[in-house]
Motif scaffolding. Structure first.
Motif, PDB file in Angstrom:
ATOM      1  N   GLU A 122       0.804  -1.216   0.000  1.00 31.24           N
ATOM      2  CA  GLU A 122       0.000   0.000   0.000  1.00 31.24           C
ATOM      3  C   GLU A 122       0.842   1.274   0.000  1.00 31.24           C
ATOM      4  N   SER A 123       2.128   1.224   0.281  1.00 34.83           N
ATOM      5  CA  SER A 123       3.090   2.330   0.244  1.00 34.83           C
ATOM      6  C   SER A 123       4.184   2.110   1.275  1.00 34.83           C
ATOM      7  N   HIS A 124       4.191   2.884   2.418  1.00 31.48           N
ATOM      8  CA  HIS A 124       5.273   2.718   3.389  1.00 31.48           C
ATOM      9  C   HIS A 124       4.892   3.242   4.771  1.00 31.48           C
ATOM     10  N   ILE A 125       5.691   2.824   5.754  1.00 33.33           N
ATOM     11  CA  ILE A 125       5.589   3.325   7.119  1.00 33.33           C
ATOM     12  C   ILE A 125       7.022   3.457   7.627  1.00 33.33           C
ATOM     13  N   SER A 126       7.343   4.588   8.281  1.00 36.45           N
ATOM     14  CA  SER A 126       8.727   4.782   8.721  1.00 36.45           C
ATOM     15  C   SER A 126       8.797   5.523  10.052  1.00 36.45           C
ATOM     16  N   ILE A 127       9.995   5.428  10.665  1.00 35.87           N
ATOM     17  CA  ILE A 127      10.260   6.107  11.933  1.00 35.87           C
ATOM     18  C   ILE A 127      11.724   6.522  11.965  1.00 35.87           C
ATOM     19  N   HIS A 128      11.985   7.652  12.590  1.00 38.67           N
ATOM     20  CA  HIS A 128      13.350   8.096  12.871  1.00 38.67           C
ATOM     21  C   HIS A 128      13.315   8.672  14.279  1.00 38.67           C
ATOM     22  N   THR A 129      14.245   8.244  15.140  1.00 39.75           N
ATOM     23  CA  THR A 129      14.145   8.618  16.551  1.00 39.75           C
ATOM     24  C   THR A 129      15.357   9.380  17.075  1.00 39.75           C
ATOM     25  N   TRP A 130      15.079  10.249  18.035  1.00 40.83           N
ATOM     26  CA  TRP A 130      16.075  10.968  18.822  1.00 40.83           C
ATOM     27  C   TRP A 130      15.690  10.757  20.288  1.00 40.83           C
ATOM     28  N   PRO A 131      16.026   9.599  20.860  1.00 37.91           N
ATOM     29  CA  PRO A 131      15.591   9.306  22.229  1.00 37.91           C
ATOM     30  C   PRO A 131      16.131  10.291  23.257  1.00 37.91           C
ATOM     31  N   GLU A 132      17.305  10.855  23.008  1.00 38.39           N
ATOM     32  CA  GLU A 132      17.875  11.828  23.944  1.00 38.39           C
ATOM     33  C   GLU A 132      17.024  13.091  24.041  1.00 38.39           C
ATOM     34  N   HIS A 133      16.134  13.288  23.060  1.00 37.18           N
ATOM     35  CA  HIS A 133      15.203  14.419  23.071  1.00 37.18           C
ATOM     36  C   HIS A 133      13.754  13.963  23.280  1.00 37.18           C
ATOM     37  N   GLY A 134      13.560  12.655  23.427  1.00 34.48           N
ATOM     38  CA  GLY A 134      12.208  12.125  23.585  1.00 34.48           C
ATOM     39  C   GLY A 134      11.356  12.326  22.349  1.00 34.48           C
ATOM     40  N   TYR A 135      11.996  12.321  21.175  1.00 31.74           N
ATOM     41  CA  TYR A 135      11.331  12.672  19.923  1.00 31.74           C
ATOM     42  C   TYR A 135      11.381  11.530  18.906  1.00 31.74           C
ATOM     43  N   ALA A 136      10.259  11.334  18.214  1.00 28.85           N
ATOM     44  CA  ALA A 136      10.194  10.371  17.112  1.00 28.85           C
ATOM     45  C   ALA A 136       9.414  10.995  15.959  1.00 28.85           C
ATOM     46  N   ALA A 137       9.952  10.850  14.753  1.00 26.48           N
ATOM     47  CA  ALA A 137       9.276  11.308  13.533  1.00 26.48           C
ATOM     48  C   ALA A 137       8.666  10.082  12.858  1.00 26.48           C
ATOM     49  N   ILE A 138       7.367  10.129  12.639  1.00 28.67           N
ATOM     50  CA  ILE A 138       6.627   8.997  12.081  1.00 28.67           C
ATOM     51  C   ILE A 138       6.016   9.406  10.746  1.00 28.67           C
ATOM     52  N   ASP A 139       6.026   8.468   9.812  1.00 30.14           N
ATOM     53  CA  ASP A 139       5.479   8.694   8.480  1.00 30.14           C
ATOM     54  C   ASP A 139       4.660   7.459   8.104  1.00 30.14           C
ATOM     55  N   VAL A 140       3.358   7.631   7.905  1.00 26.07           N
ATOM     56  CA  VAL A 140       2.496   6.526   7.479  1.00 26.07           C
ATOM     57  C   VAL A 140       1.765   6.971   6.221  1.00 26.07           C
ATOM     58  N   TYR A 141       2.014   6.274   5.126  1.00 23.70           N
ATOM     59  CA  TYR A 141       1.380   6.612   3.854  1.00 23.70           C
ATOM     60  C   TYR A 141       0.826   5.336   3.246  1.00 23.70           C
ATOM     61  N   THR A 142      -0.486   5.323   2.999  1.00 24.40           N
ATOM     62  CA  THR A 142      -1.078   4.135   2.388  1.00 24.40           C
ATOM     63  C   THR A 142      -2.098   4.518   1.325  1.00 24.40           C
TER      64      THR A 142
END
Length: 133
Positions: free
Chosen positions: A63-83
């Motif tokens: 259906e497309s993609h799902i992704s994550i990129h994390t910066w745990p030292e900042h308590g931050y996660a970038a999420i991408d869900v495309y379907t």
């Protein structure tokens, strides 16, 4: 008349616990769980551990993609869900991610992608005469 081919959710998650997003195994489990929960179809995936902290990963879907990129030292996660497998699957995948990560703040952008015209299907009805027997 038009229709949308896909739905894209971009989410910035803040205040995520360090241990939930620091290790590649946890990030992999998170995305795999979201794919399963939403009923999406995995084609392949790739994940990477950063040092000293953080991980990234992507699952390629039919259906497309799902992704994550994390910066745990900042308590931050970038999420991408495309379907393109229906809006409900996109929202369901994101719902799973949010339930697991429990961010304190979410900045989310939702975009409909690929607006195209809907073509009426041609229907041809032929009038035929029946013979009387």
């Amino acid at each position: 008349m038009e229709k949308t081919l896909g739905l894209h959710i971009l989410a910035d998650l803040y205040g995520v616990e360090f241990d939930k997003i620091d290790h590649v195994e946890d990030v992999r489990e998170l995305l795999e769980g979201a794919v399963k929960y939403a009923g999406l179809s995995k084609l392949s995936s790739h994940f990477h551990q950063f040092y000293p902290h953080g991980a990234t990963g992507v699952i390629l879907l039919e259906e497309s993609h799902i992704s994550i990129h994390t910066w745990p030292e900042h308590g931050y996660a970038a999420i991408d869900v495309y379907t393109c497998g229906g809006k409900e699957k996109t929202f369901k995948a994101m719902e799973y991610i949010l339930k697991v990560l429990k961010p304190k703040r979410i900045d989310e952008k939702v975009a409909e992608r690929g607006t195209v015209p809907v073509h009426k299907e041609a229907t041809h009805i032929e009038k035929i005469e029946l013979e009387t027997v």
